[in-house]
Design a protein around this motif. Structure first.
Motif, PDB file in Angstrom:
ATOM      1  N   LEU A  99      10.130   6.437 -55.213  1.00 35.58           N
ATOM      2  CA  LEU A  99       9.677   5.069 -55.454  1.00 35.58           C
ATOM      3  C   LEU A  99      10.881   4.141 -55.613  1.00 35.58           C
ATOM      4  O   LEU A  99      11.937   4.565 -56.082  1.00 35.58           O
ATOM      5  CB  LEU A  99       8.819   5.016 -56.722  1.00 35.58           C
ATOM      6  N   PRO A 100      10.706   2.874 -55.212  1.00 38.25           N
ATOM      7  CA  PRO A 100      11.810   1.925 -55.389  1.00 38.25           C
ATOM      8  C   PRO A 100      12.077   1.672 -56.868  1.00 38.25           C
ATOM      9  O   PRO A 100      11.147   1.523 -57.659  1.00 38.25           O
ATOM     10  CB  PRO A 100      11.313   0.655 -54.686  1.00 38.25           C
ATOM     11  N   ALA A 101      13.365   1.647 -57.217  1.00 35.26           N
ATOM     12  CA  ALA A 101      13.749   1.419 -58.610  1.00 35.26           C
ATOM     13  C   ALA A 101      14.876   0.408 -58.647  1.00 35.26           C
ATOM     14  O   ALA A 101      15.660   0.283 -57.712  1.00 35.26           O
ATOM     15  CB  ALA A 101      14.192   2.733 -59.257  1.00 35.26           C
ATOM     16  N   ILE A 102      14.941  -0.329 -59.725  1.00 36.03           N
ATOM     17  CA  ILE A 102      15.962  -1.364 -59.879  1.00 36.03           C
ATOM     18  C   ILE A 102      16.323  -1.474 -61.341  1.00 36.03           C
ATOM     19  O   ILE A 102      15.458  -1.381 -62.205  1.00 36.03           O
ATOM     20  CB  ILE A 102      15.460  -2.725 -59.319  1.00 36.03           C
TER      21      ILE A 102
END
Lengths: 136, 136
Positions: free
Chosen positions: B34-37
């Protein structure tokens, strides 16, 4: 000794309250198998984030994907602040009633044939942190 | 009629100049598919970005991956500003000489056994835009 990097997790209510305070966030997605990020305007619609994508083709490419949306406010001097991250699936809004309502959010009339696209990110997970970063 | 969303692309020299003006950026990576920031402190080392990750295990998980690193400054009132995105591979710095030098950047002594990790993002691609976003 170093200062703590993260102070505490925020509740979902706190996250939503903070999301209402900022006009600009960052959409995080995958483009050609690489991580991509771009600043965008947004408004909240309940727990969902609505993003306006003007005259650009990237919105179509993002549609259907799981994306992250981040908003933060961090003071460069004190290195304290907060960050909220929403994780969810992006869809292009096509329902006319919703489009009219969403355009109202932006204080602009929506006109058929306009090149604007509105993306909805349905919040699957909403997390936030009060931060205390290290001085550079 | 709507205002243009993006005004112009920035040169690499302009991107590097802007990266030197801010202490905090956002690391974009993939976590459990999953995209993470997350917001992080950073300094520049030539064209590379050095990130300090304190007392946390995420730095190890990011090592070896292609990540994006974004820095922006956008005025919430005028909706104008800039955004710079660096794309590159993250590695954990293990060379002692480099660690000492990098710690100097942060005005803190580096001590063996410290839980800090320093990540280097070797800039493969550096892009930037002067932005003019739509009023919310």
């Amino acid at each position: 000794m170093t200062a703590p990097v993260e102070m505490r997790e925020l509740s979902e209510v706190e996250c939503l309250d903070l999301l209402r305070t900022e006009p600009i966030g960052r959409l995080v997605f995958t483009e050609k198998a690489l991580p991509a990020i771009r600043p965008v305007n947004y408004v909240l619609d309940g727990r969902d984030v609505i993003i306006r994508a003007t005259g650009d083709s990237w919105a179509s490419r993002v549609a259907g994907a799981v994306v992250a949306f981040e908003v933060d406010r961090i003071d460069g001097a004190s290195h304290t602040g907060w960050s909220v991250v929403l994780l969810g699936t992006a869809t292009i809004i096509t329902d006319v009633d919703t489009l009219v309502r969403v355009s109202d959010f932006h204080s602009r009339p929506w006109a058929p044939g306009h090149r604007d696209r509105f993306l909805r990110i349905r919040a699957g997970r909403l997390t936030g942190r009060r931060l205390s970063l290290l001085p550079a």
